[in-house]
Write an enzyme that holds these catalytic residues in place. Structure first.
Site, PDB file in Angstrom:
ATOM      1  N   ASP A  23     140.831 -73.162 -20.903  1.00 53.28           N
ATOM      2  CA  ASP A  23     139.484 -72.745 -21.259  1.00 53.28           C
ATOM      3  C   ASP A  23     139.510 -72.298 -22.726  1.00 53.28           C
ATOM      4  O   ASP A  23     140.577 -72.058 -23.293  1.00 53.28           O
ATOM      5  CB  ASP A  23     139.059 -71.607 -20.325  1.00 53.28           C
ATOM      6  CG  ASP A  23     137.769 -70.955 -20.750  1.00 53.28           C
ATOM      7  OD1 ASP A  23     136.788 -71.684 -20.970  1.00 53.28           O
ATOM      8  OD2 ASP A  23     137.746 -69.713 -20.864  1.00 53.28           O
ATOM      9  N   ASP A  25     136.479 -70.186 -24.843  1.00 52.08           N
ATOM     10  CA  ASP A  25     135.922 -68.860 -25.132  1.00 52.08           C
ATOM     11  C   ASP A  25     136.428 -67.828 -24.125  1.00 52.08           C
ATOM     12  O   ASP A  25     136.306 -68.007 -22.914  1.00 52.08           O
ATOM     13  CB  ASP A  25     134.397 -68.919 -25.102  1.00 52.08           C
ATOM     14  CG  ASP A  25     133.836 -69.731 -26.246  1.00 52.08           C
ATOM     15  OD1 ASP A  25     133.416 -69.138 -27.243  1.00 52.08           O
ATOM     16  OD2 ASP A  25     133.846 -70.972 -26.144  1.00 52.08           O
ATOM     17  N   ASP A 200     139.021 -67.369 -18.124  1.00 50.52           N
ATOM     18  CA  ASP A 200     138.689 -65.948 -18.056  1.00 50.52           C
ATOM     19  C   ASP A 200     137.421 -65.621 -17.285  1.00 50.52           C
ATOM     20  O   ASP A 200     137.149 -64.454 -17.004  1.00 50.52           O
ATOM     21  CB  ASP A 200     138.512 -65.410 -19.479  1.00 50.52           C
ATOM     22  CG  ASP A 200     137.205 -65.885 -20.092  1.00 50.52           C
ATOM     23  OD1 ASP A 200     136.346 -65.037 -20.417  1.00 50.52           O
ATOM     24  OD2 ASP A 200     137.027 -67.112 -20.241  1.00 50.52           O
TER      25      ASP A 200
END
Length: 256
Positions: A23, A25, A200
């Site tokens: 991932d 961001d 996240d």
């Protein structure tokens, strides 16, 4: 004092049989007030370039491919953008759904009018999906979700709404990060390898579930409940881990 994070199990030592999915961001990049204000660490591209020389690496992000290429230039990695709605394989071919961004023209007009009365909310137009960021106006979160749900209802099931960290997003139905990872794993050079996915946010949970089904290693960055089996604390720790992976070192993230 920073709260200790639960670790379900320690991350195993780096293995050259891995295929790594990352991932962006909140995992490789710190969040900014606006998506176009992010500032990558100077060594990030160098770490990813070194890592991809050891194992296959793909980005799996909510950002569009054109944005990923801009951020990580001169690298042009295999990548799934817009949560898998567009996906570029290692062969360079780009797969997109049979949906035109023009289908969202009336939605764009409605959302722009809605935002005129709600300062602090930012519309990110990704082409095939639209995201309302409310990091500067966190009290607008529930409103942002509701307006997108109203819009989705009028689109006949072709689009769905998903919430993330200070963002609500309207995106094509039938696509998520888990399906994107599964598609990569069916193609060379990822096929036959052990998938590792780090993310996240709530939008990464499908990716964690897919990797778990494939007997891989799922890594949650930050706090919060998750299906991931391992955990790293923050972006800084992720980049330290990736640097060790690139050097084929032992990977043992700190937890609590």
């Amino acid at each position: 004092m920073k709260q200790a994070l639960q670790v379900v199990q320690p991350l195993p030592s780096f293995d050259p049989s891995w295929a790594m999915f990352l991932d962006v961001d909140g995992t490789l990049l710190e969040f900014a007030q606006r998506p176009d204000e992010i500032q990558p660490r100077p060594d990030l591209v160098r770490i990813l370039d070194a890592l991809r020389r050891s194992v296959p690496v793909a980005l799996v992000s909510g950002r569009p491919l054109v944005d990923l290429d801009r951020i990580f230039t001169p690298l042009r990695l295999p990548a799934a953008g817009q949560h898998g709605a567009e996906r570029r394989g290692a062969d360079g071919r780009v797969h997109v759904p049979p949906i035109s961004g023009e289908n969202l023209d009336s939605v764009r007009q409605k959302l722009n009018a809605w935002m005129d009365l709600r300062p602090g909310v930012v519309l990110e137009d990704k082409g095939l999906s639209l995201a309302l960021h409310y990091r500067r106006a966190p009290h607008r979160g529930e409103e942002a979700v509701r307006v997108l749900e109203d819009v989705a209802e009028g689109l006949g099931g072709a689009f769905m709404v998903r919430s993330g960290k200070m963002v609500a997003e309207l995106r094509p139905s039938g696509y998520d990060k888990g399906r994107a990872i599964e598609a990569f794993m069916a193609e060379p050079p990822f096929a036959g390898r052990v998938p590792v996915f780090a993310g996240d946010d709530a939008t990464d949970e499908e990716g964690f579930a897919a990797v778990n089904r494939l007997s891989g290693h799922s890594v949650k960055v930050g706090d919060g409940s998750t299906a991931a089996r391992c955990r790293l604390e923050d972006v800084e720790q992720v980049l330290e881990w990736l640097g060790r992976c690139a050097r084929s070192g032992t990977v043992e993230p700190r937890g609590g």
